[in-house]
Design a protein around this motif. Structure first.
Motif, mmCIF file in Angstrom:
data_model
loop_
_atom_site.group_PDB
_atom_site.id
_atom_site.type_symbol
_atom_site.label_atom_id
_atom_site.label_comp_id
_atom_site.label_asym_id
_atom_site.label_seq_id
_atom_site.Cartn_x
_atom_site.Cartn_y
_atom_site.Cartn_z
ATOM 1 N N VAL A 1 28.396 38.288 -7.531
ATOM 2 C CA VAL A 1 28.720 36.548 -8.131
ATOM 3 C C VAL A 1 30.104 36.718 -7.899
ATOM 4 O O VAL A 1 30.437 35.337 -7.898
ATOM 5 C CB VAL A 1 28.474 37.454 -10.139
ATOM 6 N N CYS A 2 30.780 37.882 -8.045
ATOM 7 C CA CYS A 2 31.943 37.492 -7.313
ATOM 8 C C CYS A 2 32.601 36.687 -5.326
ATOM 9 O O CYS A 2 33.245 35.651 -5.714
ATOM 10 C CB CYS A 2 33.089 38.988 -7.637
ATOM 11 N N GLN A 3 31.811 37.374 -4.621
ATOM 12 C CA GLN A 3 31.543 36.855 -3.884
ATOM 13 C C GLN A 3 31.825 35.359 -3.686
ATOM 14 O O GLN A 3 31.667 34.951 -2.928
ATOM 15 C CB GLN A 3 30.096 37.480 -2.673
ATOM 16 N N ILE A 4 29.809 35.040 -4.510
ATOM 17 C CA ILE A 4 29.265 34.050 -4.312
ATOM 18 C C ILE A 4 30.844 32.881 -4.967
ATOM 19 O O ILE A 4 30.714 31.639 -4.379
ATOM 20 C CB ILE A 4 28.225 33.546 -5.049
ATOM 21 N N ARG A 5 31.588 33.110 -6.338
ATOM 22 C CA ARG A 5 33.073 32.714 -6.271
ATOM 23 C C ARG A 5 33.861 32.084 -6.156
ATOM 24 O O ARG A 5 34.668 31.268 -5.830
ATOM 25 C CB ARG A 5 33.137 33.352 -7.486
ATOM 26 N N ALA A 6 33.960 32.890 -4.779
ATOM 27 C CA ALA A 6 34.864 33.202 -3.054
ATOM 28 C C ALA A 6 34.287 32.150 -2.628
ATOM 29 O O ALA A 6 34.951 31.902 -1.328
ATOM 30 C CB ALA A 6 35.110 34.328 -2.983
ATOM 31 N N GLN A 7 33.156 31.680 -2.251
ATOM 32 C CA GLN A 7 32.571 31.056 -1.188
ATOM 33 C C GLN A 7 33.016 29.096 -1.445
ATOM 34 O O GLN A 7 32.975 29.070 -2.533
ATOM 35 C CB GLN A 7 31.168 31.009 -1.647
ATOM 36 N N THR A 8 33.365 28.477 -0.335
ATOM 37 C CA THR A 8 33.564 26.898 -0.560
ATOM 38 C C THR A 8 31.665 26.313 -1.365
ATOM 39 O O THR A 8 30.881 27.133 -1.440
ATOM 40 C CB THR A 8 33.604 26.043 0.946
ATOM 41 N N PRO A 9 31.349 24.831 -2.070
ATOM 42 C CA PRO A 9 29.996 24.806 -2.497
ATOM 43 C C PRO A 9 29.292 24.750 -1.583
ATOM 44 O O PRO A 9 28.347 25.120 -1.481
ATOM 45 C CB PRO A 9 31.067 23.015 -2.385
ATOM 46 N N ALA B 1 29.962 23.217 -7.713
ATOM 47 C CA ALA B 1 30.552 22.703 -6.938
ATOM 48 C C ALA B 1 32.549 22.732 -7.276
ATOM 49 O O ALA B 1 33.175 21.987 -6.425
ATOM 50 C CB ALA B 1 30.731 21.326 -7.304
ATOM 51 N N GLU B 2 32.211 23.868 -7.980
ATOM 52 C CA GLU B 2 33.795 24.161 -8.312
ATOM 53 C C GLU B 2 34.447 24.692 -6.868
ATOM 54 O O GLU B 2 33.841 25.116 -5.866
ATOM 55 C CB GLU B 2 34.551 25.506 -9.509
ATOM 56 N N PRO B 3 35.874 24.389 -6.262
ATOM 57 C CA PRO B 3 36.716 25.170 -4.752
ATOM 58 C C PRO B 3 36.055 26.765 -4.791
ATOM 59 O O PRO B 3 35.873 27.014 -5.882
ATOM 60 C CB PRO B 3 38.162 24.434 -5.039
ATOM 61 N N ALA B 4 36.465 27.323 -3.717
ATOM 62 C CA ALA B 4 36.450 28.858 -3.414
ATOM 63 C C ALA B 4 37.650 29.716 -4.638
ATOM 64 O O ALA B 4 38.585 28.845 -4.948
ATOM 65 C CB ALA B 4 36.867 29.527 -2.517
ATOM 66 N N SER B 5 36.557 30.581 -5.392
ATOM 67 C CA SER B 5 38.279 31.189 -6.232
ATOM 68 C C SER B 5 37.941 32.471 -5.401
ATOM 69 O O SER B 5 37.821 33.157 -6.531
ATOM 70 C CB SER B 5 37.227 30.882 -7.632
ATOM 71 N N PRO B 6 39.039 32.529 -5.124
ATOM 72 C CA PRO B 6 38.853 33.778 -4.393
ATOM 73 C C PRO B 6 40.439 35.130 -5.430
ATOM 74 O O PRO B 6 40.183 36.201 -4.945
ATOM 75 C CB PRO B 6 40.310 33.634 -2.883
ATOM 76 N N GLY B 7 40.447 34.668 -6.039
ATOM 77 C CA GLY B 7 41.229 35.247 -7.445
ATOM 78 C C GLY B 7 40.474 36.408 -8.276
ATOM 79 O O GLY B 7 40.004 36.506 -7.655
ATOM 80 N N PRO B 8 41.501 36.956 -9.506
ATOM 81 C CA PRO B 8 40.553 37.690 -10.079
ATOM 82 C C PRO B 8 38.779 37.070 -10.690
ATOM 83 O O PRO B 8 39.049 35.871 -10.754
ATOM 84 C CB PRO B 8 40.938 37.632 -11.361
ATOM 85 N N CYS B 9 37.779 38.170 -10.577
ATOM 86 C CA CYS B 9 36.586 37.415 -11.152
ATOM 87 C C CYS B 9 36.323 38.375 -12.507
ATOM 88 O O CYS B 9 36.305 39.559 -11.895
ATOM 89 C CB CYS B 9 35.880 37.654 -9.525
ATOM 90 N N ALA B 10 35.597 38.101 -13.185
ATOM 91 C CA ALA B 10 35.237 38.466 -14.450
ATOM 92 C C ALA B 10 34.459 39.447 -14.626
ATOM 93 O O ALA B 10 33.291 40.420 -15.024
ATOM 94 C CB ALA B 10 35.492 38.094 -15.756
ATOM 95 N N SER B 11 33.343 39.365 -13.589
ATOM 96 C CA SER B 11 32.105 39.438 -13.227
ATOM 97 C C SER B 11 31.695 40.419 -13.224
ATOM 98 O O SER B 11 32.468 41.050 -12.151
ATOM 99 C CB SER B 11 31.182 38.456 -12.690
ATOM 100 N N PRO B 12 30.701 41.881 -14.075
ATOM 101 C CA PRO B 12 31.188 43.374 -12.821
ATOM 102 C C PRO B 12 29.710 43.328 -12.246
ATOM 103 O O PRO B 12 29.791 44.083 -10.714
ATOM 104 C CB PRO B 12 30.289 43.802 -14.106
ATOM 105 N N GLU B 13 29.463 41.791 -11.527
ATOM 106 C CA GLU B 13 28.907 41.868 -10.339
ATOM 107 C C GLU B 13 29.098 41.633 -9.325
ATOM 108 O O GLU B 13 29.913 40.416 -9.689
ATOM 109 C CB GLU B 13 27.637 40.927 -10.365
ATOM 110 N N PRO B 14 29.297 42.753 -7.857
ATOM 111 C CA PRO B 14 30.354 41.544 -7.247
ATOM 112 C C PRO B 14 29.434 41.329 -6.166
ATOM 113 O O PRO B 14 30.136 40.157 -5.430
ATOM 114 C CB PRO B 14 30.057 43.390 -6.440
#
Length: 199
Positions: free
Chosen positions: A67-75, A52-65
């Motif tokens: 996963v980074c796209q999902i973390r940049a999404q809204t809940p 339920a974390e807010p979108a995180s468009p900043g740097p992403c540590a995951s090597p899987e692109p």
């Protein structure tokens, strides 16, 4: 007479495309919450709640692109992404079923492996039909850079990597654990005795 290329996935093409479009292009109220499955279930199984974390468009540590796209999404967008992923898993259940049928017919390991790779790529293509052009572009760029193919590795590329057709089949029928984990999912292969019967 050549074997039809899409007999297993054809019945999903229109419903899957329409469903994915509905998931991606309607509001949060349109999304049904997935129901957690029993531990013995096969296919797509919900194993954890979505972040339920807010979108995180900043740097992403995951090597899987992805996963980074999902973390940049809204809940709300993550709910849609999980719905799409579960429908993709549903297409993979058909791969399990087809592999069982081919083994029962006595197909060779190479025939099975090549068929699984083809069907896996068909499933990707069906799933992407409802995605935005930008989402598809990112996925295709990654695969072209890695494999020279927008849908991913070919059967021959996988054979060159793994050295056996059995391992090619295994590779073609598994999903990205990192992506599944990010969406609170697990894909459990359906053994032949458990693969749901075709409707």
């Amino acid at each position: 007479m050549p074997t039809p290329r899409f007999p297993v996935l054809t019945r999903y093409v229109l419903p899957a495309v329409l469903t994915v479009q509905a998931v991606l292009f309607t509001g949060p109220a349109a999304h049904a919450q997935p129901v957690a499955c029993a531990p013995t279930a096969c296919g797509s199984v919900v194993v954890a709640p979505l972040s339920a974390e807010p979108a995180s468009p900043g740097p992403c540590a995951s090597p899987e692109p992805v996963v980074c796209q999902i973390r940049a999404q809204t809940p709300e967008e993550r709910v849609a992404s999980r719905d799409v992923r579960m429908r993709y898993h549903g297409l993979l259940v058909d791969l399990d079923r087809e592999e069982c049928a081919m083994r029962a017919r006595g197909a060779s390991e190479e025939e099975i492996a090549r068929r699984m790779v083809d069907l896996r790529n068909d499933a990707k293509e069906i799933t992407r039909a409802g995605m935005s052009p930008e989402q598809v572009r990112r996925l295709e760029e990654r695969n072209i850079a890695k494999y020279g193919n927008p849908l991913g590795p070919t059967a021959d590329q996988l054979y060159a990597k793994y050295g056996s057709w059995e391992e090619v089949t295994e590779a073609a029928t598994r999903t990205s654990g990192a992506v599944d984990q990010e969406l609170g999912l697990e894909y459990r292969p359906c053994p032949c005795a458990s693969a749901p019967a075709a409707v």
